[in-house]
Design an enzyme around this catalytic site. Structure first.
Site, PDB file in Angstrom:
ATOM      1  N   ASN A   9       1.042  -1.447  -0.079  1.00  0.00           N
ATOM      2  CA  ASN A   9      -0.149  -0.355  -0.351  1.00  0.00           C
ATOM      3  C   ASN A   9       0.824   1.423  -0.044  1.00  0.00           C
ATOM      4  OD1 ASN A   9      -2.244   2.334   0.562  1.00  0.00           O
ATOM      5  ND2 ASN A   9      -2.211   1.389   2.664  1.00  0.00           N
ATOM      6  N   LYS A  11      -0.630   4.592  -0.178  1.00  0.00           N
ATOM      7  CA  LYS A  11      -0.428   5.437   0.146  1.00  0.00           C
ATOM      8  C   LYS A  11      -0.887   6.796  -0.677  1.00  0.00           C
ATOM      9  CE  LYS A  11       0.261   3.945   4.708  1.00  0.00           C
ATOM     10  NZ  LYS A  11       0.400   3.792   6.010  1.00  0.00           N
ATOM     11  N   HIS A  95      -9.859   0.957   4.674  1.00  0.00           N
ATOM     12  CA  HIS A  95      -8.094   1.119   5.489  1.00  0.00           C
ATOM     13  C   HIS A  95      -8.463   2.240   6.340  1.00  0.00           C
ATOM     14  CE1 HIS A  95      -4.044   2.584   5.910  1.00  0.00           C
ATOM     15  NE2 HIS A  95      -3.319   1.565   5.793  1.00  0.00           N
ATOM     16  N   GLU A  97      -6.820   4.196   7.884  1.00  0.00           N
ATOM     17  CA  GLU A  97      -6.263   6.309   7.757  1.00  0.00           C
ATOM     18  C   GLU A  97      -7.963   7.130   6.702  1.00  0.00           C
ATOM     19  OE1 GLU A  97      -2.979   6.004   4.917  1.00  0.00           O
ATOM     20  OE2 GLU A  97      -2.025   5.455   7.548  1.00  0.00           O
ATOM     21  N   GLU A 164      -5.520  -4.897  11.084  1.00  0.00           N
ATOM     22  CA  GLU A 164      -3.860  -3.526  11.098  1.00  0.00           C
ATOM     23  C   GLU A 164      -4.685  -2.500  12.116  1.00  0.00           C
ATOM     24  OE1 GLU A 164      -2.305  -3.140   7.394  1.00  0.00           O
ATOM     25  OE2 GLU A 164      -4.326  -1.965   7.420  1.00  0.00           O
ATOM     26  N   GLY A 170       2.508   1.776  10.824  1.00  0.00           N
ATOM     27  CA  GLY A 170       3.732   3.479  10.573  1.00  0.00           C
ATOM     28  C   GLY A 170       4.572   4.137  11.595  1.00  0.00           C
ATOM     29  N   SER A 209       3.838  -2.321  10.256  1.00  0.00           N
ATOM     30  CA  SER A 209       5.140  -2.139   9.968  1.00  0.00           C
ATOM     31  C   SER A 209       5.390  -3.366   9.728  1.00  0.00           C
ATOM     32  CB  SER A 209       5.399  -1.758  11.569  1.00  0.00           C
ATOM     33  OG  SER A 209       4.816  -0.354  12.301  1.00  0.00           O
TER      34      SER A 209
HETATM   35  C1  PEP Z   1      -0.309   0.353   5.423  1.00  0.00           C
HETATM   36  O1  PEP Z   1      -0.232   1.340   5.166  1.00  0.00           O
HETATM   37  O2  PEP Z   1      -1.668  -0.762   5.974  1.00  0.00           O
HETATM   38  C2  PEP Z   1      -0.046  -0.337   6.543  1.00  0.00           C
HETATM   39  C3  PEP Z   1       0.266  -1.692   7.461  1.00  0.00           C
HETATM   40  O3  PEP Z   1       1.309   0.718   7.099  1.00  0.00           O
HETATM   41  P1  PEP Z   1       2.630   0.665   7.428  1.00  0.00           P
HETATM   42  O4  PEP Z   1       3.205  -0.990   6.902  1.00  0.00           O
HETATM   43  O5  PEP Z   1       3.729   1.308   7.316  1.00  0.00           O
HETATM   44  O6  PEP Z   1       2.343   0.217   9.370  1.00  0.00           O
END
Ligand code: PEP
Length: 246
Positions: A9, A11, A95, A97, A164, A170, A209
């Site tokens: 992803n 973003k 997601h 976000e 998630e 992040g 992460s």
């Molecule tokens: C994500 O954007 O779905 C995500 C898991 O980001 P990161 O791997 O940077 O934590």
């Protein structure tokens, strides 16, 4: 058995030129990988270019979002048909976000999921609790609500669920493999309530992460069937290591 599914992803990162550079480097490095479904989700603006570059390869394309109407006066929005047209097989829905910054509710995400599936797109449906929700003991209620609300009247074909935890996205803080397994097993139980034995065919991804040095341990858990990767998917060599986990 569930084939591992690993999605990048991106973003709001990468111009079209940067997308081209990534794909040009990444494709030859992973062309022999046939035991993992590999997916890239660039920003909308790069989907058409990426669709052309990925054509005929073992890497599938995903959008990061869609709008549920087929077409119309919805300035700034993109429909399922447009996403399919540029070569996407998948779309990410829900997601954290989107839920957090754009106030997307379970009902709204259910409409998006249905529109995507009706058009023939696979859906990577995201769920997960915040740190406050976890610390106050509401984690399982939140996950249950998100699964049951977002996937109401949705069938299991080409449905992937991504767990998630928001506190791990992040932040550099990864859920431990046991925390991931506990949540994934709970999600699978809710999916069993909804879909019966078909729940055993649904891939449940972990996101938060994920990096080359922790992917193998997380993937070793029985209900972890893949990963949704943000930061560590932005460099071809890092994402290559992740899709070649194990
Ligand atoms: C994500 O954007 O779905 C995500 C898991 O980001 P990161 O791997 O940077 O934590």
């Amino acid at each position: 058995m569930r084939k591992p599914f690993i999605a990048a992803n991106w973003k709001m990162y990468k111009t079209t030129g940067e997308t081209k550079d990534f794909i040009t480097n990444f494709l030859p490095a992973v062309k022999a990988v046939d035991n993992v479904d590999i997916v890239l989700a660039p920003p909308f603006i790069s989907l058409s270019l990426a669709g052309d570059l990925l054509k005929g390869s073992n890497v599938m394309l995903s959008a990061q979002d869609l709008y549920f109407e087929a077409e119309g006066a919805y300035t700034g929005e993109v429909s399922a048909k447009m996403i399919l047209d540029v070569g996407c097989k998948w779309v990410i829905v829900g997601h954290s976000e989107r839920r957090q910054y754009f106030n997307e509710s379970d009902d709204f995400l259910n409409k998006k999921t249905k529109a995507a599936k009706a058009a023939g797109l696979g859906v990577i449906f995201c769920i997960g609790e915040s740190l406050d929700e976890r610390n106050s003991g509401k984690m399982f209620d939140i996950i249950k609500r998100e699964v049951e609300g977002g996937l109401k009247d949705v069938d299991t074909d080409n449905l992937v669920v991504a767990y998630e935890p928001i506190w791990a996205i992040g932040t550099g803080v990864t859920a431990t493999p046991d925390q991931a397994q506990e949540a994934h097993a709970f999600v699978r139980d809710r999916l069993r309530d909804m879909y019966g034995a078909k729940a055993d065919d649904i891939r449940i991804l972990y996101g938060g992460s994920v990096k080359p040095d922790n992917v193998t341990e997380i993937m070793s858990k029985p209900d972890v069937d893949g990963a949704l990767v943000g930061g560590a998917s932005l460099k071809p060599d890092s994402f290559e290591k992740i899709v070649k986990f194990g």
